[in-house]
Scaffold this active site. Sequence first.
Site, PDB file in Angstrom:
ATOM      1  N   SER A  27      45.776 -61.303 -23.681  1.00 55.15           N
ATOM      2  CA  SER A  27      45.863 -62.510 -24.504  1.00 55.15           C
ATOM      3  C   SER A  27      45.473 -63.711 -23.652  1.00 55.15           C
ATOM      4  O   SER A  27      45.467 -63.647 -22.420  1.00 55.15           O
ATOM      5  CB  SER A  27      47.278 -62.700 -25.055  1.00 55.15           C
ATOM      6  OG  SER A  27      48.193 -62.975 -24.010  1.00 55.15           O
ATOM      7  N   VAL A  59      49.315 -61.656 -19.965  1.00 47.96           N
ATOM      8  CA  VAL A  59      49.640 -62.951 -20.573  1.00 47.96           C
ATOM      9  C   VAL A  59      49.199 -64.057 -19.632  1.00 47.96           C
ATOM     10  O   VAL A  59      49.492 -64.033 -18.430  1.00 47.96           O
ATOM     11  CB  VAL A  59      51.147 -63.062 -20.862  1.00 47.96           C
ATOM     12  CG1 VAL A  59      51.466 -64.412 -21.494  1.00 47.96           C
ATOM     13  CG2 VAL A  59      51.614 -61.925 -21.769  1.00 47.96           C
ATOM     14  N   ILE A  86      50.247 -61.212 -15.072  1.00 48.32           N
ATOM     15  CA  ILE A  86      50.051 -62.643 -15.237  1.00 48.32           C
ATOM     16  C   ILE A  86      48.568 -62.966 -15.070  1.00 48.32           C
ATOM     17  O   ILE A  86      47.981 -62.736 -14.013  1.00 48.32           O
ATOM     18  CB  ILE A  86      50.870 -63.445 -14.205  1.00 48.32           C
ATOM     19  CG1 ILE A  86      52.364 -63.079 -14.307  1.00 48.32           C
ATOM     20  CG2 ILE A  86      50.660 -64.944 -14.426  1.00 48.32           C
ATOM     21  CD1 ILE A  86      52.991 -63.362 -15.652  1.00 48.32           C
ATOM     22  N   LYS A  87      47.964 -63.506 -16.127  1.00 46.57           N
ATOM     23  CA  LYS A  87      46.555 -63.898 -16.070  1.00 46.57           C
ATOM     24  C   LYS A  87      46.454 -65.303 -15.481  1.00 46.57           C
ATOM     25  O   LYS A  87      47.004 -66.257 -16.030  1.00 46.57           O
ATOM     26  CB  LYS A  87      45.929 -63.862 -17.468  1.00 46.57           C
ATOM     27  CG  LYS A  87      45.788 -62.465 -18.047  1.00 46.57           C
ATOM     28  CD  LYS A  87      45.135 -62.503 -19.429  1.00 46.57           C
ATOM     29  CE  LYS A  87      43.706 -62.978 -19.360  1.00 46.57           C
ATOM     30  NZ  LYS A  87      43.063 -62.997 -20.690  1.00 46.57           N
ATOM     31  N   VAL A  88      45.741 -65.377 -14.373  1.00 49.14           N
ATOM     32  CA  VAL A  88      45.592 -66.649 -13.660  1.00 49.14           C
ATOM     33  C   VAL A  88      44.107 -67.003 -13.588  1.00 49.14           C
ATOM     34  O   VAL A  88      43.302 -66.194 -13.105  1.00 49.14           O
ATOM     35  CB  VAL A  88      46.168 -66.553 -12.236  1.00 49.14           C
ATOM     36  CG1 VAL A  88      46.008 -67.882 -11.516  1.00 49.14           C
ATOM     37  CG2 VAL A  88      47.629 -66.128 -12.268  1.00 49.14           C
TER      38      VAL A  88
END
Length: 225
Positions: A27, A59, A86-88
């Site tokens: 997402s 996310v 964790i999308k960074v």
Amino acid sequence: MEFLLDTVNLEEIKKGIEYMPIVGITSNPSIVKKSAPEDFFDHMRKVRHIIGKERTLHVQVTATKAEDMIKEAERICKEIDEDVYIKVPTSLEGIKAMKILKQKGFHITATAIYTTMQAYMALEAGAEYLAPYCNRIANLGGDYRELIENVAFKINTEGYQCKILAASFHALSQVEDALNAGTQSVTVPYSILETIFKNPNINKAVTDFNNDWFSVYDEDILNLK
């Protein structure tokens, strides 16, 4: 090879994992906007409940400063679970955040990758997934296939524990190109994956086979009732 769905639409997720070999959900803020859940974290907990712990959930943070990205990552894992990736974004601040998050034991997906050097930086910062934006790279005149080939070579020859998670697709042909170029994973909207099976020749072949079968046998002798 891994197929992930790029959506938080609950019905698409349910149908996707029922019919296809889906191993995760990704997402981002734009994807979330399409569903616009009233309570974001409650919605993402529902997503986790549907996909289970055996599939990955990615996310994205929205902050632009490393310190705030880290705080958001902590909140995301607290509200959903510690297994979330964790999308960074792979910005200068994002790389700083990835290094710190890696030390803290978070799972990291480096996103918004447009260049090979961005990917190399994210590799060294400890990302477990790298998400190049294929269609956006193509729209800017770049070659996402070359990027994937270069990064896949680096991963394989130097032993990085990381996978390329190709993203941002406009058409099924781009997905196929990315897989043929060496990406280990793709995250694709449900509507694009569905087009795999909308080839009219598939239905014609099935119909022809059935017609031939029933021209010989009056009933379905393969029915095991």
